[in-house]
Structure formats: structure tokens, C-alpha cells
Design a protein around this motif. Structure first.
Motif, PDB file in Angstrom:
ATOM      1  N   UNK A 170      31.732 -67.308  30.191  1.00 52.76           N
ATOM      2  CA  UNK A 170      29.744 -67.182  29.608  1.00 52.76           C
ATOM      3  C   UNK A 170      29.195 -68.197  30.602  1.00 52.76           C
ATOM      4  N   UNK A 171      28.321 -67.289  31.474  1.00 51.44           N
ATOM      5  CA  UNK A 171      27.969 -67.848  32.928  1.00 51.44           C
ATOM      6  C   UNK A 171      26.851 -69.277  32.847  1.00 51.44           C
ATOM      7  N   UNK A 172      26.726 -70.632  33.661  1.00 55.19           N
ATOM      8  CA  UNK A 172      26.277 -71.446  33.278  1.00 55.19           C
ATOM      9  C   UNK A 172      24.241 -71.265  33.365  1.00 55.19           C
ATOM     10  N   UNK A 173      24.008 -70.262  32.370  1.00 52.95           N
ATOM     11  CA  UNK A 173      22.564 -69.903  32.473  1.00 52.95           C
ATOM     12  C   UNK A 173      21.802 -71.380  31.514  1.00 52.95           C
ATOM     13  N   UNK A 174      20.775 -70.633  30.524  1.00 48.25           N
ATOM     14  CA  UNK A 174      19.934 -71.640  30.006  1.00 48.25           C
ATOM     15  C   UNK A 174      21.141 -71.691  28.723  1.00 48.25           C
ATOM     16  N   UNK A 175      21.862 -70.850  28.246  1.00 47.92           N
ATOM     17  CA  UNK A 175      22.234 -70.828  27.226  1.00 47.92           C
ATOM     18  C   UNK A 175      23.481 -72.045  27.742  1.00 47.92           C
ATOM     19  N   UNK A 192      21.406 -75.303  26.313  1.00 46.91           N
ATOM     20  CA  UNK A 192      21.023 -74.835  25.449  1.00 46.91           C
ATOM     21  C   UNK A 192      21.713 -74.991  23.790  1.00 46.91           C
ATOM     22  N   UNK A 193      23.138 -74.949  24.522  1.00 46.11           N
ATOM     23  CA  UNK A 193      24.235 -74.560  23.137  1.00 46.11           C
ATOM     24  C   UNK A 193      23.482 -73.115  22.606  1.00 46.11           C
ATOM     25  N   UNK A 194      22.271 -72.064  22.692  1.00 42.45           N
ATOM     26  CA  UNK A 194      22.613 -71.281  22.263  1.00 42.45           C
ATOM     27  C   UNK A 194      22.534 -70.112  22.973  1.00 42.45           C
ATOM     28  N   UNK A 195      23.374 -68.765  22.227  1.00 44.89           N
ATOM     29  CA  UNK A 195      24.370 -67.593  23.192  1.00 44.89           C
ATOM     30  C   UNK A 195      23.785 -66.502  22.302  1.00 44.89           C
ATOM     31  N   UNK A 196      23.545 -65.475  23.392  1.00 46.13           N
ATOM     32  CA  UNK A 196      23.311 -63.785  22.988  1.00 46.13           C
ATOM     33  C   UNK A 196      22.307 -64.092  21.972  1.00 46.13           C
ATOM     34  N   UNK A 197      20.581 -64.939  21.656  1.00 40.61           N
ATOM     35  CA  UNK A 197      19.868 -65.165  20.111  1.00 40.61           C
ATOM     36  C   UNK A 197      19.251 -63.611  19.747  1.00 40.61           C
ATOM     37  N   UNK A 198      19.616 -62.940  20.326  1.00 41.32           N
ATOM     38  CA  UNK A 198      19.595 -61.343  19.013  1.00 41.32           C
ATOM     39  C   UNK A 198      20.552 -60.831  18.541  1.00 41.32           C
ATOM     40  N   UNK A 199      21.524 -61.723  18.592  1.00 46.24           N
ATOM     41  CA  UNK A 199      21.843 -61.221  17.118  1.00 46.24           C
ATOM     42  C   UNK A 199      21.985 -62.312  16.462  1.00 46.24           C
TER      43      UNK A 199
END
Length: 492
Positions: free
Chosen positions: A4-9, A12-19
Motif C-alpha cells: 500500500x502506498x504512503x497515502x493518508x492511510x 491514520x492506519x485506516x485502509x479501504x474505509x468503504x469496506x
């Protein structure tokens, strides 16, 4: 492994929040302040069976040593936290939060990490899981060390099946001696079975005769191959990957490609391949097969895609996938892929030289590179658009370039076994300044003989006198690369 790329996730440690279905790990490195110069990144490795993908989640450790992984999860499964050279094996559950406290330590030149305590609810379970997982891993390592492929394939298959039986017997003995947790028992049993089946595939995939191959894999009944209990172990993802490739039947696909754009041809091929899978299985198994095809054809081939082509893949997910979790997760992955493609397409091509060398021999091409860069140190990168290890090095390239003046060092890239569009897209995305050549088959064969390599990526160094200094030079990410190039620059 998809990182996973170093984005906002990352922050925050929150990945793919839509799931919707999720699992959370909340952790703290208790002695982080003792390692002020230590890495501030911690990783979680997870085999995501639902999309046939191993994911590497990266998240930031704050100044107090705290970190969090808030990730999608459909089924309980084993996973691993990694920090520097150390790791902690865990077993996680959907709709659950695991609290873990860790300590890091120096072991010689290595940095290790260990769990010091867990939250009240799961401490006993995690320790028991790790005890039996260590035992299983040790048994597998011993078997791997003794496994030799210098025997007939049917004999090797029987060796693997006998090993599985011996593991199951040992698990039964552990149950007799007090192991009672059904989650751990199921994990051990399924791991023993699907590791052994995976090993059988590593032998059988080389069988070319279709009748012999069919007999070899005939022991894999539907009940053995399609087992929802096996979602508990990462070995099952590897098994399903091989099963889909080598056992699951598929019909021939015909697509008329003349006068069609490459994107359109790719979409038609994938649609027909998915239509083939549609009739093979039902329910979750059909969704898994379709998801695996979308992953391999789209999510792992961003370099070959355009933003305009993505709508068709969203439609496929919407129309064909019925499992809510898989549909949500695939949609999230496709959204990120589309944003990445748009970001790439908005970049200008870097100041590079892309040579059309299709008619040249490998020998004349090498001589051209040597003459063009006479008096310079030449750092050569043999790479491919399909090679994840090659791509992983590209973020380090700019930093390496910045250490040197272009009058002293030339950076030459030989792209191998790749399509023109994907080749140019990667150069654009990663802003790879330098001299670029797309090799044909005969040219690649020449360079592989000349530089004696067969795996990718591979790097080579040529000194200022045009002599090959190293046929296996260090990677751009390694500190010794700069030292070595500087040494060659100052050499007379």
C-alpha cells in the motif's frame, strides 16, 4: 506482494474505509523512545483470499510508539506484524479489536520486535496460537529442507500426502494432550492440508501432457478444493491461486483484435474469461474465481491500462460479483487504481532518451551504449514492467541520481519482455530520467549471456574505460551503490 502506498492511510492506519467488514489492531511499542533513530514505519502482511492477493499494509508509528491497523477482513486468518528485521505472528477476527504492546531490541546488527502483552480478551488465545503456529512452521521448514524434486512426480506427490497425514496425526496427538481451542485446531488442520497441496502443485505445474496432469491432480475433489473452513489459513490463498491456474477448466477465448484499441481487446478478453468462470461454480466460489481474474488482469497490470478503460471493470464487478465484501473490496481497489493511473497520466514524460532499437543486434546496441557514454561510469538496470521487484526499486532511483553529475555517470535502463505502452507508462509514472531501451527477445538473450543473469531485477556497472566492473551490482536502494560508483568515478 502488493504494498500500500504512503497515502493518508499511512498516517491514520485506516485502509479501504468503504469496506464494511473490518478488523482493528491497536498497538504500542513501549520502548520506542530508546530507539529515537529507529524506523517509524510498521507493516502488516495479510493474505487476502477474497481477491487472491497478499497485501502489505504500512502505517506510521507516532512519537509515543503507538500505531493502528484498521483493515477490511471477511474471515478470521493468520497475519504477521513486521518491524525492521523482526515479526510477530497473530490470528485476527472480523468485527474485533486486538490490542498489543510490543518491545523492540537489538540482536547484533538486527532490530527485533516481540509482543510483551495483549488486551485482556485475547492474550491467552494469541499466546496459544503462536505456540502451535511455531510448531507447525518448524515442521514445514524441516520438510522443505528435505524435499528434493529429483524423483518422479507421482512419487513426490505421495511424499507430500504422507507428510500431510503425519501432520494430521501429530495434531490429533496434541488434541489428546490438551489442545482444545477449535479455531486453532481448524487452523492447524487446514494449514497442514493446503501447505501439502501447495507443495504438490509446485511439482505438478511442470507436467505438460494434459492426460498425465489430469491424473496427477485427480485427488482434488470439489470438497477438497472448495472448503470455507480453509479461509482460516494463508496457505489456502496459495492453493487457490494454483488451483485456478492449473486445474480449474477453462474454455478457449476468441477475440477479433483487428482495428481495435489495445484497451478494448483487453476488456473483451477479460469479459469472456469471466463469462467462462461464471458457469463453473456458484456462490462464493464463483466470486473468488472472478475476483482472482480481475486482480491478475487489471489490478496487477496498471502499467498497461488507461483511465478510460476502468469503467468497464467497475461494471464487471457490479454485474458479476454477489458477495458484498468482495464487491466492496474490489471496488475500492479499482478506485485506487484509477486514481493512480490519472496521477500518472497527468505527469509529463521525464527528460529521458527512449531509443527505437528494434533492428539492432544486442552486440551493436551494447557498443552504441559504450560509445555514447565513453569516459563515464555506466549503471545498468535490467527490468520489466511485470517485475514487482524492479518497480519497487524505482522510488529510490531519483535519490541515487542526485548523488552524481551526469558528466560522470550514465544511467541506462534495459526494459525486458514488456509492451511498448506499459514501458512508456512506467517511465512516465516514476519519472525515470536516463537512457531507455526496450529489448526484443534476441537482444535480451545477448545481454543475458553477456552479463550472466536470468532473474530480475539485475544491475550491472561498467567503469570509465568501458570494462564490465560488476555483472551483479547492488540495487539503487542499497547504500553501497553510491560508494561503489564513487569509487569507479575516482579510479584512473
Amino acid at each position: 506482494m502488493k504494498e500500500e502506498k504512503k497515502t493518508e492511510s499511512y498516517k491514520t492506519g485506516v485502509f479501504y474505509p468503504e469496506v464494511e467488514s473490518r478488523s482493528v489492531i491497536v498497538g504500542q511499542i513501549e520502548n520506542m523512545q530508546e530507539f529515537a533513530d529507529g524506523s517509524k514505519t510498521i507493516k502488516l502482511v495479510l493474505d487476502e483470499i477474497s481477491v487472491n492477493r497478499q497485501l502489505l499494509y504500512l502505517t506510521e508509528i507516532d512519537e509515543n510508539g503507538k500505531f493502528k491497523f484498521d483493515i477490511p477482513l471477511r474471515n478470521s486468518i493468520n497475519t504477521t506484524i513486521k518491524y525492521c528485521d523482526g515479526s510477530i505472528d497473530l490470528y485476527i477476527f472480523p468485527s474485533d479489536t486486538l490490542t498489543i504492546n510490543c518491545k523492540i531490541s537489538k540482536v547484533g546488527s538486527l532490530t527485533d520486535i516481540n509482543a510483551s502483552s495483549y488486551g485482556e480478551k485475547q492474550g491467552g488465545f494469541q499466546k496459544e496460537f503462536q505456540k502451535y503456529d511455531r510448531w507447525l512452521t518448524k515442521e514445514i521448514y524441516k520438510f522443505d529442507g528435505s524435499f528434493s524434486k529429483d524423483k518422479p512426480h507421482d512419487e513426490l506427490k505421495e511424499i507430500c500426502l504422507d507428510f500431510e497425514k503425519s501432520l494430521q496425526k501429530s495434531i490429533y496427538n496434541k488434541i489428546e494432550n490438551g489442545l482444545s481451542n477449535q479455531i486453532i485446531i481448524n487452523y492447524l488442520r487446514c494449514s497442514a492440508t493446503y501447505y501439502s497441496y501447495y507443495r504438490i502443485f509446485t511439482v505438478g505445474k511442470a507436467i505438460e501432457n494434459p492426460d498425465i496432469k489430469a491424473r496427477y491432480f485427480s485427488f482434488l475433489t470439489d470438497s477438497a478444493a472448495f472448503n470455507e473452513k480453509a479461509f482460516s489459513t494463508s496457505w489456502y490463498r496459495l492453493f487457490l491461486n494454483y488451483y485456478s491456474s492449473y486445474v480449474e477448466p477453462s474454455l478457449p477465448i476468441k477475440v477479433i483484435s483487428s482495428e481495435k484499441a489495445e484497451d478494448q481487446v483487453k476488456k473483451e478478453i477479460l469479459t469472456k474469461r469471466i463469462d467462462n468462470k461464471w458457469g463453473l461454480r456458484e456462490g462464493i466460489w464463483r466470486d473468488l474465481l472472478i475476483a482472482a481474474n480481475i486482480n491478475s488482469s487489471v489490478l496487477e497490470k496498471e502499467e498497461e491500462l488507461s483511465a478510460n478503460s476502468m469503467d468497464a471493470y467497475f461494471e464487471l464487478v457490479s454485474e458479476k460479483i454477489t458477495d458484498r465484501y468482495i464487491k466492496q473490496f474490489l471496488t475500492s481497489l479499482l478506485n485506487i487504481e484509477r486514481l493512480s493511473i490519472l496521477e500518472r497520466d497527468n505527469l509529463e514524460m521525464p527528460v529521458s532518451e527512449l531509443r527505437n532499437n528494434v533492428l539492432e543486434s544486442g552486440d551493436s546496441l551494447l557498443n552504441e551504449v559504450l560509445m555514447k557514454n565513453k569516459g563515464k561510469v555506466i549503471y545498468i538496470d535490467f527490468w520489466g514492467t511485470w517485475c514487482s521487484g524492479c518497480i519497487a526499486e524505482f522510488p529510490n532511483v531519483e535519490k541515487l541520481h542526485n548523488n552524481f553529475d551526469e558528466k560522470d555517470v550514465a544511467f541506462v535502463y534495459f526494459c525486458c519482455r514488456s509492451r511498448q505502452t506499459a514501458y512508456e507508462n512506467v517511465i512516465q509514472k516514476y519519472q525515470l530520467a536516463g537512457q531507455h531501451y526496450l529489448l526484443n527477445h534476441k537482444q535480451l538473450e545477448f545481454f543475458q549471456r553477456q552479463f550472466q543473469f536470468s532473474t530480475f531485477p539485475n544491475y550491472a556497472l561498467i567503469d570509465k574505460n568501458g570494462k564490465v566492473y560488476s555483472k551483479n551490482a547492488p540495487r539503487p536502494s542499497e547504500a553501497k551503490t553510491v560508494t561503489l560508483i564513487n569509487k569507479l568515478i575516482t579510479q584512473k
